[in-house]
Design a protein around this motif. Sequence first.
Motif, PDB file in Angstrom:
ATOM      1  N   LEU A 194      -7.579  27.961  21.861  1.00  0.00           N
ATOM      2  CA  LEU A 194      -7.599  27.615  23.289  1.00  0.00           C
ATOM      3  C   LEU A 194      -7.227  26.155  23.491  1.00  0.00           C
ATOM      4  O   LEU A 194      -7.701  25.497  24.425  1.00  0.00           O
ATOM      5  CB  LEU A 194      -8.982  27.909  23.882  1.00  0.00           C
ATOM      6  N   GLY A 195      -6.366  25.643  22.617  1.00  0.00           N
ATOM      7  CA  GLY A 195      -5.986  24.239  22.679  1.00  0.00           C
ATOM      8  C   GLY A 195      -5.057  23.874  23.815  1.00  0.00           C
ATOM      9  O   GLY A 195      -4.821  22.690  24.063  1.00  0.00           O
ATOM     10  N   ASP A 196      -4.534  24.855  24.521  1.00  0.00           N
ATOM     11  CA  ASP A 196      -3.689  24.610  25.688  1.00  0.00           C
ATOM     12  C   ASP A 196      -4.585  24.446  26.911  1.00  0.00           C
ATOM     13  O   ASP A 196      -5.277  25.393  27.303  1.00  0.00           O
ATOM     14  CB  ASP A 196      -2.730  25.780  25.878  1.00  0.00           C
ATOM     15  N   PRO A 197      -4.608  23.274  27.543  1.00  0.00           N
ATOM     16  CA  PRO A 197      -5.478  23.090  28.711  1.00  0.00           C
ATOM     17  C   PRO A 197      -5.230  24.114  29.811  1.00  0.00           C
ATOM     18  O   PRO A 197      -6.163  24.544  30.491  1.00  0.00           O
ATOM     19  CB  PRO A 197      -5.142  21.670  29.186  1.00  0.00           C
ATOM     20  N   GLY A 198      -3.978  24.513  29.991  1.00  0.00           N
ATOM     21  CA  GLY A 198      -3.663  25.495  31.017  1.00  0.00           C
ATOM     22  C   GLY A 198      -4.343  26.831  30.766  1.00  0.00           C
ATOM     23  O   GLY A 198      -4.818  27.486  31.694  1.00  0.00           O
ATOM     24  N   ALA A 199      -4.409  27.235  29.492  1.00  0.00           N
ATOM     25  CA  ALA A 199      -5.055  28.506  29.149  1.00  0.00           C
ATOM     26  C   ALA A 199      -6.542  28.456  29.463  1.00  0.00           C
ATOM     27  O   ALA A 199      -7.112  29.417  30.003  1.00  0.00           O
ATOM     28  CB  ALA A 199      -4.830  28.821  27.670  1.00  0.00           C
ATOM     29  N   LEU A 200      -7.174  27.345  29.156  1.00  0.00           N
ATOM     30  CA  LEU A 200      -8.606  27.214  29.421  1.00  0.00           C
ATOM     31  C   LEU A 200      -8.877  27.185  30.925  1.00  0.00           C
ATOM     32  O   LEU A 200      -9.818  27.813  31.413  1.00  0.00           O
ATOM     33  CB  LEU A 200      -9.128  25.941  28.757  1.00  0.00           C
ATOM     34  N   ARG A 201      -8.024  26.501  31.647  1.00  0.00           N
ATOM     35  CA  ARG A 201      -8.179  26.430  33.109  1.00  0.00           C
ATOM     36  C   ARG A 201      -8.029  27.817  33.732  1.00  0.00           C
ATOM     37  O   ARG A 201      -8.788  28.201  34.629  1.00  0.00           O
ATOM     38  CB  ARG A 201      -7.140  25.468  33.685  1.00  0.00           C
ATOM     39  N   ARG A 202      -7.057  28.592  33.232  1.00  0.00           N
ATOM     40  CA  ARG A 202      -6.842  29.941  33.766  1.00  0.00           C
ATOM     41  C   ARG A 202      -8.030  30.860  33.477  1.00  0.00           C
ATOM     42  O   ARG A 202      -8.384  31.706  34.307  1.00  0.00           O
ATOM     43  CB  ARG A 202      -5.558  30.545  33.194  1.00  0.00           C
ATOM     44  N   ALA A 207     -11.956  34.214  36.024  1.00  0.00           N
ATOM     45  CA  ALA A 207     -13.320  34.729  36.050  1.00  0.00           C
ATOM     46  C   ALA A 207     -14.013  34.457  37.383  1.00  0.00           C
ATOM     47  O   ALA A 207     -15.120  34.957  37.612  1.00  0.00           O
ATOM     48  CB  ALA A 207     -14.132  34.118  34.915  1.00  0.00           C
ATOM     49  N   GLY A 208     -13.384  33.666  38.238  1.00  0.00           N
ATOM     50  CA  GLY A 208     -13.949  33.420  39.553  1.00  0.00           C
ATOM     51  C   GLY A 208     -14.820  32.182  39.671  1.00  0.00           C
ATOM     52  O   GLY A 208     -15.595  32.059  40.629  1.00  0.00           O
ATOM     53  N   PHE A 209     -14.707  31.248  38.733  1.00  0.00           N
ATOM     54  CA  PHE A 209     -15.490  30.026  38.825  1.00  0.00           C
ATOM     55  C   PHE A 209     -14.911  29.094  39.897  1.00  0.00           C
ATOM     56  O   PHE A 209     -13.694  28.946  40.016  1.00  0.00           O
ATOM     57  CB  PHE A 209     -15.523  29.287  37.488  1.00  0.00           C
ATOM     58  N   ALA A 210     -15.796  28.478  40.644  1.00  0.00           N
ATOM     59  CA  ALA A 210     -15.412  27.502  41.665  1.00  0.00           C
ATOM     60  C   ALA A 210     -15.643  26.088  41.127  1.00  0.00           C
ATOM     61  O   ALA A 210     -16.269  25.904  40.082  1.00  0.00           O
ATOM     62  CB  ALA A 210     -16.237  27.727  42.929  1.00  0.00           C
ATOM     63  N   ASP A 211     -15.121  25.100  41.853  1.00  0.00           N
ATOM     64  CA  ASP A 211     -15.316  23.685  41.501  1.00  0.00           C
ATOM     65  C   ASP A 211     -14.970  23.418  40.039  1.00  0.00           C
ATOM     66  O   ASP A 211     -15.704  22.718  39.317  1.00  0.00           O
ATOM     67  CB  ASP A 211     -16.758  23.248  41.776  1.00  0.00           C
ATOM     68  N   ARG A 212     -13.852  23.955  39.590  1.00  0.00           N
ATOM     69  CA  ARG A 212     -13.484  23.835  38.186  1.00  0.00           C
ATOM     70  C   ARG A 212     -13.024  22.412  37.859  1.00  0.00           C
ATOM     71  O   ARG A 212     -12.308  21.780  38.634  1.00  0.00           O
ATOM     72  CB  ARG A 212     -12.362  24.835  37.847  1.00  0.00           C
ATOM     73  N   ARG A 213     -13.457  21.958  36.692  1.00  0.00           N
ATOM     74  CA  ARG A 213     -13.045  20.651  36.188  1.00  0.00           C
ATOM     75  C   ARG A 213     -12.669  20.795  34.727  1.00  0.00           C
ATOM     76  O   ARG A 213     -13.296  21.556  33.981  1.00  0.00           O
ATOM     77  CB  ARG A 213     -14.179  19.633  36.344  1.00  0.00           C
ATOM     78  N   LEU A 214     -11.625  20.080  34.330  1.00  0.00           N
ATOM     79  CA  LEU A 214     -11.175  20.133  32.938  1.00  0.00           C
ATOM     80  C   LEU A 214     -10.631  18.774  32.542  1.00  0.00           C
ATOM     81  O   LEU A 214      -9.882  18.152  33.301  1.00  0.00           O
ATOM     82  CB  LEU A 214     -10.109  21.215  32.743  1.00  0.00           C
ATOM     83  N   GLY A 215     -11.008  18.320  31.371  1.00  0.00           N
ATOM     84  CA  GLY A 215     -10.512  17.048  30.873  1.00  0.00           C
ATOM     85  C   GLY A 215     -10.510  17.012  29.360  1.00  0.00           C
ATOM     86  O   GLY A 215     -11.163  17.827  28.689  1.00  0.00           O
TER      87      GLY A 215
END
Length: 287
Positions: A194-202, A207-215
């Motif tokens: 899951l090293g691709d940030p885009g894959a983790l964000r998707r 799954a329906g999570f709100a207020d998503r943050r990724l860094g």
Amino acid sequence: MVQDSDERDAIRAQLAGLWSRVAGGWARHADYADARAAQSAERMLELAQVGTGDRVLELACGPGGLGFAAAERVGPAGEVVLTDVAEEMTAIAAARAAELGLGNVAFRRLDLERIDEPDASYDVVLCREGLMFALEPDRAVAEIRRVLRPGGRAAVAVWAARERNPWLGLIMDVVSAHTGAPVPPPGIPGPFALGDPGALRRLLGDAGFADRRLGALSVPLRTASFDEWWERTTALAGPLAAILAAMPEEAVQALRESARAAVRPYETASGGLDFPGETLIAAGRRA
């Protein structure tokens, strides 16, 4: 590679057994693992807003460092349930918790793709360096959301891309070169799955999570010597440890010498090693 449900279950059983077999290495290096991951643990707890009185579920707990840090935050009014697919890991965490005198923790064997807990039963779910080993990470993230109460928060951490983590990628490359086979083999999720940030964000979005943050968080690895790096890394990297354990000693020594040559760009003047490293941390809220 397309897998039917029976094949996936067989692989899950294989992976669970693998982590059980390397639990001894995690017990020996538990304090090191805690120190190595302290920065990512703090960031995850902040993003998940872990606070007094929360009920927290940790998945893939290993020797328990992240769960212990959460237990300090929730206090006596809260509870942290530390879980792992390998009972040997939860046993290690339980023994360490007893030594620390933690009274607000519990331990269970749980598969993060099939969380045997009621709907809406936790305020927070944490998973550090476990989601990337899920055969069906989308299923795991859906399960995380299911067990969260409305408004509950989740935080997950996975290793960034292989090239961002040569401290582990180099050993995998060396083993692959010597054996002529990819590491991990096709169909088996590895540490950089899951090293691709885009894959983790998707995953969180689907799954329906709100207020998503990724860094991304820089987590360099520094060791006093090559021997220290080799011993720790091969003991803790589950799938890799299993491959090395099945090889004759002379083959392992040949791998070791190839690895010694591969890490020369990261040598320090004092004879240690200084590697870059990067983890991805994502968080979201159940609406």
